[in-house]
Design a protein around this motif. Structure first.
Motif, PDB file in Angstrom:
ATOM      1  N   ALA A  76     -15.781  -5.338   1.346  1.00  0.00           N
ATOM      2  CA  ALA A  76     -15.657  -3.932   0.939  1.00  0.00           C
ATOM      3  C   ALA A  76     -15.309  -3.880  -0.536  1.00  0.00           C
ATOM      4  O   ALA A  76     -15.681  -2.961  -1.249  1.00  0.00           O
TER       5      ALA A  76
ATOM      6  N   ASP B  30     -15.104 -12.057   0.066  1.00  0.00           N
ATOM      7  CA  ASP B  30     -14.992 -12.353  -1.362  1.00  0.00           C
ATOM      8  C   ASP B  30     -13.834 -13.290  -1.679  1.00  0.00           C
ATOM      9  O   ASP B  30     -13.757 -13.857  -2.746  1.00  0.00           O
TER      10      ASP B  30
ATOM     11  N   LYS C 185     -10.755  -1.509   7.231  1.00  0.00           N
ATOM     12  CA  LYS C 185     -11.564  -0.437   7.827  1.00  0.00           C
ATOM     13  C   LYS C 185     -11.748   0.731   6.864  1.00  0.00           C
ATOM     14  O   LYS C 185     -12.853   1.209   6.630  1.00  0.00           O
ATOM     15  N   THR C 186     -10.615   1.165   6.318  1.00  0.00           N
ATOM     16  CA  THR C 186     -10.677   2.287   5.387  1.00  0.00           C
ATOM     17  C   THR C 186     -11.494   1.917   4.152  1.00  0.00           C
ATOM     18  O   THR C 186     -12.297   2.704   3.655  1.00  0.00           O
ATOM     19  N   SER C 187     -11.302   0.692   3.694  1.00  0.00           N
ATOM     20  CA  SER C 187     -12.031   0.250   2.509  1.00  0.00           C
ATOM     21  C   SER C 187     -13.529   0.197   2.768  1.00  0.00           C
ATOM     22  O   SER C 187     -14.326   0.587   1.919  1.00  0.00           O
TER      23      SER C 187
ATOM     24  N   ARG D 231       0.831  -1.209   0.000  1.00  0.00           N
ATOM     25  CA  ARG D 231       0.000   0.000   0.000  1.00  0.00           C
ATOM     26  C   ARG D 231       0.865   1.259   0.000  1.00  0.00           C
ATOM     27  O   ARG D 231       0.406   2.319   0.370  1.00  0.00           O
TER      28      ARG D 231
ATOM     29  N   GLY E 235      -5.132  -3.509   8.394  1.00  0.00           N
ATOM     30  CA  GLY E 235      -5.269  -4.289   7.170  1.00  0.00           C
ATOM     31  C   GLY E 235      -6.549  -5.095   7.031  1.00  0.00           C
ATOM     32  O   GLY E 235      -6.733  -5.777   6.028  1.00  0.00           O
TER      33      GLY E 235
ATOM     34  N   THR F  47      -3.615   3.652   7.188  1.00  0.00           N
ATOM     35  CA  THR F  47      -4.097   4.861   7.852  1.00  0.00           C
ATOM     36  C   THR F  47      -3.123   5.277   8.949  1.00  0.00           C
ATOM     37  O   THR F  47      -2.695   4.450   9.756  1.00  0.00           O
TER      38      THR F  47
HETATM   39  N1  LIG Z   1     -10.239  -9.071  -1.104  1.00  0.00           N
HETATM   40  C1  LIG Z   1     -10.533  -8.048  -0.351  1.00  0.00           C
HETATM   41  N2  LIG Z   1      -9.566  -7.192   0.010  1.00  0.00           N
HETATM   42  C2  LIG Z   1      -9.891  -6.151   0.790  1.00  0.00           C
HETATM   43  C3  LIG Z   1     -11.206  -5.942   1.257  1.00  0.00           C
HETATM   44  N3  LIG Z   1     -11.212  -4.821   2.020  1.00  0.00           N
HETATM   45  C4  LIG Z   1      -9.945  -4.370   2.035  1.00  0.00           C
HETATM   46  N4  LIG Z   1      -9.141  -5.156   1.293  1.00  0.00           N
HETATM   47  C5  LIG Z   1      -7.716  -4.988   1.082  1.00  0.00           C
HETATM   48  O1  LIG Z   1      -7.066  -5.100   2.328  1.00  0.00           O
HETATM   49  C6  LIG Z   1      -5.985  -4.187   2.436  1.00  0.00           C
HETATM   50  C7  LIG Z   1      -6.160  -3.306   3.637  1.00  0.00           C
HETATM   51  O2  LIG Z   1      -7.326  -2.542   3.499  1.00  0.00           O
HETATM   52  P1  LIG Z   1      -7.531  -1.181   4.278  1.00  0.00           P
HETATM   53  O3  LIG Z   1      -8.947  -0.773   4.064  1.00  0.00           O
HETATM   54  O4  LIG Z   1      -6.479  -0.218   3.940  1.00  0.00           O
HETATM   55  O5  LIG Z   1      -7.325  -1.711   5.760  1.00  0.00           O
HETATM   56  P2  LIG Z   1      -7.376  -0.916   7.133  1.00  0.00           P
HETATM   57  O6  LIG Z   1      -8.120  -1.760   8.104  1.00  0.00           O
HETATM   58  O7  LIG Z   1      -7.893   0.444   6.921  1.00  0.00           O
HETATM   59  O8  LIG Z   1      -5.847  -0.877   7.528  1.00  0.00           O
HETATM   60  P3  LIG Z   1      -5.064   0.168   8.460  1.00  0.00           P
HETATM   61  O9  LIG Z   1      -5.317   1.504   7.922  1.00  0.00           O
HETATM   62  O10 LIG Z   1      -3.643  -0.232   8.329  1.00  0.00           O
HETATM   63  O11 LIG Z   1      -5.560  -0.020   9.843  1.00  0.00           O
HETATM   64  C8  LIG Z   1      -5.962  -3.418   1.136  1.00  0.00           C
HETATM   65  O12 LIG Z   1      -5.031  -3.981   0.285  1.00  0.00           O
HETATM   66  C9  LIG Z   1      -7.346  -3.615   0.595  1.00  0.00           C
HETATM   67  O13 LIG Z   1      -7.359  -3.548  -0.783  1.00  0.00           O
HETATM   68  C10 LIG Z   1     -12.217  -6.889   0.856  1.00  0.00           C
HETATM   69  O14 LIG Z   1     -13.392  -6.797   1.188  1.00  0.00           O
HETATM   70  N5  LIG Z   1     -11.811  -7.903   0.060  1.00  0.00           N
END
Ligand SMILES: Nc1nc2c(ncn2[C@@H]2O[C@H](COP(=O)(O)OP(=O)(O)OP(=O)(O)O)[C@@H](O)[C@H]2O)c(=O)[nH]1
Ligand SMILES: [Mg+2]
Lengths: 860, 204
Positions: free
Chosen positions: B158, B128, B21-23, A569, B18, B40
């Motif tokens: 997401a 997924d 959450k952001t997604s 990322r 990871g 984040t």
């Molecule tokens: N296959 C799949 N990948 C996902 C999904 N949601 C998020 N990802 C992937 O997971 C990774 C982390 O997603 P983020 O949304 O950045 O995770 P986060 O929880 O916000 O992470 P931090 O900001 O580090 O706390 C990214 O590479 C996304 O593309 C999902 O529903 N399916």
């Protein structure tokens, strides 16, 4: 309005009224006006509707899609810089009817539309209703064409509905109100929702049986409802969700005098039919509109263009004094404003790319800064229309003011150069960023006695010293035949502080600054070092790479996962890390591929874990860095081994490290040097990542103190916002603004921070500079911790680096100035009376540490 | 007619780094998924207007950093929360196992009134992905949720926008309930029935 940053700004910047008046002006603008398109589905395409006055006092109504404005929506952004397609004839505007409505082109800018008000025949107004929440306006042109329906999405703006007596303004109503100030707008008595623009007498008769000879003065000024020619008001007609607002604004606008018979020459029966059919769709059809009469009246010559009040000073309508009830609901709507704010921040990222420089407006507005200022001046007047526009325009104006400030400085610079003076830029302490000058007056600052110092006036002459980057030629000239530095290390630091480094030699120069090469090394030493560094690195790497037991270790695997997840990322938009030539070995997430450089980032971070576990991590904290201390060249000297070992607080990879690694690795270009450069950078930043977060905390506290001393008013504001923890600066400081500036700027910023020239904590001054730049907006518009956080987060990628660095240096000097003053005062008091020193507070030690030690003042 | 009082609901999203959450937040608010969201740092929020039981409310959704190290920042962000969303990745056992500590930490730092009844929602994300990668069964997750006072549970993607809307509807609903309970003593000042009130503007 005395708090308005624009006022002060304009006072500063308004240069010459007479030239300014010749400039085009933005009279009104409103975002979130949607047009139906074939691509955007039901929702339509969002844009800005605006009223503009051109230099020859022609008034233009235009709609610009958000997507056509760079930065607003990256996804749909298409370069529209080519101007060829616009007809620059009379109306200096794009085709009247958006090309895309005819063809199947989906280019966002095709949807842009712009028409002179004189060419508008009528408006069909559909105020929001229960079922149709948006409300829309269709504009019919004299030629018989109609513009696409404009849907005014007020969802984000109308949340004040629940407040008693504070009816919100529907966007369509606002547009009408503003139109009304420019042209005559009368409502048809027989066709509700139809408003005629500069209607001919015949039209008036047709639409409302108005007595054609009735002089304006005899029009009843009250009882609007009784008169067929209603004022522009949507009152009670369509079960409007929105209560009438303009009816508060009595009296009615004056009817046109008889001389202003309009340009109806081009009206055709056909055109009229088309309009009719449009109206018939949705409302009860009134009989007897007298087409023939209408047609017969079309022959009247175009006597004057009543659409423009050229040269005639317009007396303000009562409307203008009316306080928009929306103001009261602002508090309720703050979230939406903030959303918009974020757009605005992006929007104004580059003054040259926002509305003003959009090809559509470009032709109306010659690219001079003065008139941009004037734009804002005009903008200021419509700012009260509703708050988000106010904020939007405030930001816009700030950008514009900036631009002019910059250009002015450039001119000064040129003058100076011409006169053979040094290239040192002066920093205007007022006018910059539109900051108010007298803020510190009558401020009972938290440090009491500090207020005695009139910072603003005493510091007027503080200059920044920024200049050009270090060129390869100059760099090589610094070395003797053996490749040993023959200028002082301090000199190199200063040069880099002042101008940075040209990219070609970064790869070498950074190695000095990041502790890979000792400053007094010869070329031979460095060749040897490169070899030994490589050996040392691979040895470290082997510890995890070749060891199956390590690989199987749970903690290691967890670290590896963390790192992989973040590396994938990190800076994927930078070409160096973008490609997907390798499968994603992590096999996680979205299946986006990896590449060699990403894999090396992972390896370096894993190896750094090994390295960090072996080294006393608290080194930076134990050797209390003052300005005179050198950056860590422990790697070169091996001094590490002798330092007392302290508990390791780093404990592996922490989020943010991948952000720090990516640029140094990219600059170094290879794994070994990337690793050692990262080690050097971490020496400067690792306290940020300690488990107890004490490094971050102390930085935030120091920054807070700095605000308190340099900008008591901002400090107070943050206090009322409960934002003194400055968590909104957390990301800035944790990774040295990595997320706030573009890639190329990051390299430029970081080398200034590497230089440690004025302060080893220069990032705090940069932070202060950015806050300083936005302090007026913050003070005026942001009222809580969350708002500030949102605003600050959204500044990302909108901050001007050069300006921030200049201002940071000025702020450094200012702080230094305060320190000296305070010291002098304390000394004065101690000598004059026994207990005098207590009256003057001591200069905060945390801040003193930021300053380079200067020899004690000899002036007294 | 429902009350039109303006309500701001503060929702906090927590969970391991990871998990998405952001997604999730961006999928819900902006209807977009990108696999290039950066990790984040600090915190950020987005707002969204939603209709819950006839009431228009604004959800302020806070997205925080996932690494425990940054949890000390939490206090500043958690305060005044109306609902807390705990997210884990169904393909990652550890992210599920840490839910408990995220929950506890939240209750300590946010110190809401009536912690026993504070509304949480649990989301198992990334459904997924191939079934073979799945580490936490629905049954196991639901059992945990039940044991914590019947926390509503959703499985989402997401990436593919599966169940995201539904999850956030429930989040909004429960948050609103919390908000109503907290502010019960402020009656709605005025009722504006949009269908009948035409004339409440100034009558001068
Ligand atoms: N296959 C799949 N990948 C996902 C999904 N949601 C998020 N990802 C992937 O997971 C990774 C982390 O997603 P983020 O949304 O950045 O995770 P986060 O929880 O916000 O992470 P931090 O900001 O580090 O706390 C990214 O590479 C996304 O593309 C999902 O529903 N399916
Ligand atoms: Mg995140």
């Amino acid at each position: 309005m005395e708090n308005d940053p624009l006022v002060a700004q304009m006072e500063d910047l308004e240069l010459d009224q007479s030239t300014l008046f010749a400039q085009p002006r933005l009279l009104f603008t409103r975002p979130k006006v949607y047009v139906e398109t074939s691509t955007n589905g039901k929702e339509g395409m969002p844009g800005f509707i605006s009223l503009i006055e051109t230099t020859n006092y022609e008034h233009i109504l235009s709609w610009t899609p958000e997507a056509a404005i760079p930065g607003l929506d990256q996804d749909s952004y298409v370069d529209i810089s080519s101007e060829g397609e616009y007809d620059s004839s009379r109306f200096v505007a794009p085709p009247r009817t958006p090309e895309a409505l005819r063809s199947r082109s989906f280019h966002p800018s095709d949807y842009a539309v712009s028409v002179p008000l004189q060419s508008i025949y009528s408006l069909l107004v559909y105020p929001p209703r229960i079922k149709d929440r948006q409300g829309s306006i269709i504009i019919n042109l004299i030629g018989g064409e109609s513009l696409p329906a404009f849907y005014f999405h007020d969802d984000g703006l109308s949340k004040g509905k629940g407040l008693p007596g504070t009816p919100p303004t529907w966007g369509g109503q606002e547009l009408l109100n503003h139109l009304e100030q420019l042209v005559e707008v009368v409502g048809s008595a027989i066709e509700p929702g139809v408003y005629l623009v500069n209607a001919s007498r015949a039209d008036k008769i047709n639409h409302g049986a108005a007595s054609p000879s009735l002089p304006a003065s005899s029009l009843p000024s009250s009882g609007v409802q009784d008169h067929p020619l209603r004022e522009v008001s949507l009152r009670g007609e369509h079960e409007s969700l929105y209560p009438d607002i303009s009816s508060i604004n009595q009296p009615a606008s004056p009817a046109p005098d008889t001389a202003t018979t309009t340009a109806t020459g081009s009206i055709t029966v056909e055109g009229m039919r088309r309009r009719r059919s449009l109206t018939e769709n949705s409302r009860s059809n009134s009989p007897g509109t007298g087409h023939q009469q209408f047609a017969s009246a079309t022959g009247s010559p175009n006597i004057s263009s009543s659409g423009s009040f050229s040269g005639r000073p317009r007396t303000p309508l009562p409307f203008e004094n009316h306080i928009d009830p929306l103001v009261n609901t602002v508090k309720e709507m703050r979230w939406n404003i903030l959303e918009r704010f974020s757009q605005v921040a992006r929007f104004s990222r580059d003054a040259a790319t926002n509305i003003l420089d959009h090809p559509i407006t470009k032709q109306i507005l010659p690219p001079h800064v003065q008139q941009r200022i004037h734009e804002s001046e005009a903008a200021k007047r419509v700012m009260d229309d509703y708050d988000s526009a106010r904020v939007y325009l405030a930001k816009w104006a700030a950008t514009v003011a900036d631009q002019s400030d910059k250009e002015r400085r450039e001119v000064q610079e040129m003058d100076r150069l011409r006169q053979g003076q040094s290239g040192t830029g002066s920093h205007p302490t007022h006018g910059r960023n539109g900051r108010r000058i007298n803020d510190h007056e009558d401020e009972e600052g938290p440090l009491g006695a500090f207020n005695v110092l009139d910072l603003e006036t005493e510091c007027t002459m503080i200059h920044h010293s920024r200049t050009d980057p270090l060129s390869p030629m100059d760099w090589f000239s610094f070395f003797d035949d053996e490749g040993r530095l023959k200028v002082s290390e301090g000199h190199v630091r200063e040069v880099v502080f002042r101008g940075g480094i040209e990219h070609d030699i970064r790869i070498e120069v950074w190695k000095f600054f990041l502790g890979i090469y000792p400053w007094d090394s010869t070329e031979a030493t460095r060749v040897a070092l490169r070899a030994s560094k490589a050996e040392e690195y691979y040895e470290l790497k082997r510890e995890w790479f070749d060891d199956a037991s390590v690989q199987e270790d749970e903690a290691f695997q967890e670290q590896k996962l963390r790192i992989e997840k973040d590396v994938h990322r990190t800076d994927r938009t930078i070409s160096f890390f973008a490609s997907e030539t390798l499968p994603n070995f992590a096999g996680d997430f979205t299946g986006v591929g990896s590449n060699e450089n990403l894999e090396l980032l992972k390896d370096i971070l894993l190896t750094y874990n090994v390295w960090a576990a072996k080294s006393p991590s608290d080194r930076a904290a134990s050797t209390d860095k003052t300005s005179t201390s050198q950056p860590s060249d422990i790697l070169a000297t091996g001094e590490t081994l002798n330092s007392p070992v302290e508990p390791n607080l780093l404990e592996g990879y922490v989020q943010g490290m991948s952000d720090l690694l990516a640029p140094v690795f990219a600059v170094m270009g290879d794994e070994v040097m990337g690793f050692w450069a990262f080690v050097g950078l971490m020496e400067k930043t690792k306290k940020n990542f300690y488990r107890d977060q004490v490094g971050m905390q102390s930085q935030l506290e120091t920054l807070c103190k700095m605000i308190q001393v340099l900008d008591p008013k901002l400090y107070k504001h943050l206090e009322t916002c409960e934002a003194l923890n400055l968590f909104f600066c957390f990301r800035w400081l944790l990774i040295w603004f990595k997320r706030e500036f573009e890639w190329v700027d990051i390299m430029r910023l970081w080398e200034v921070l590497f230089s440690d020239h004025l302060s080893t904590q220069f990032q705090l001054f940069v932070a202060m500079a950015v806050l300083d730049k936005h302090r007026d907006v913050m003070i005026d518009h942001l009222q809580g911790f969350d708002e500030i956080l949102k605003y600050v987060n959204d500044l990302s990628m909108t901050i001007d680096l050069e300006e921030s660095l200049q201002n940071a240096e000025v702020l450094y000097r200012r702080l230094e100035h305060v320190a000296n003053k305070v010291d002098a005062k304390r000394q004065e008091r101690t000598t004059s009376s026994e207990n005098g020193a207590e009256a003057t507070p001591e200069f905060p030690p945390a801040l003193r540490k930021l300053l380079k030690e200067t020899p004690p003042s000899t002036s007294t | 007619m429902a009350s039109r009082k303006k309500v701001l609901l503060k929702v906090i999203i927590l969970g391991e780094s990871g998990v998405g959450k952001t997604s999730l937040m961006n999928q819900y608010v902006n209807k977009k998924f990108s696999n290039q969201y950066k990790a984040t740092i600090g915190a950020d929020f987005l707002t969204k207007e939603v209709l819950v039981d006839d009431r228009l409310v604004t959800m302020q959704i806070w997205d925080t950093a996932g690494q425990e190290r940054f949890q000390s920042l939490g206090v500043a962000f958690y305060r005044g929360a109306d609902c807390c969303v705990l997210v884990y990745d169904v393909n990652n056992a550890k992210s599920f196992e840490t839910l408990e500590s995220w929950r506890d930490e939240f209750l300590i730092q946010a110190s809401p009134r009536g912690p026993e009844n504070f509304p949480f929602v649990v989301i198992g994300n990334k459904i997924d992905m191939e079934e073979s990668k799945r580490m936490i069964s629905q049954k196991r997750a639901m059992a945990w949720c039940q044991s914590k006072g019947n926390i509503p549970y959703f499985e989402t993607s997401a990436k593919e926008a599966i169940n995201v809307e539904q999850a956030f509807q429930t989040i909004a609903k429960n948050a609103l309930q919390q908000e109503v309970e907290v502010e019960i003593d402020f009656p709605d000042p005025i009722k504006i029935d949009s269908d009948t009130s035409k004339d409440f503007g100034c009558a001068c």
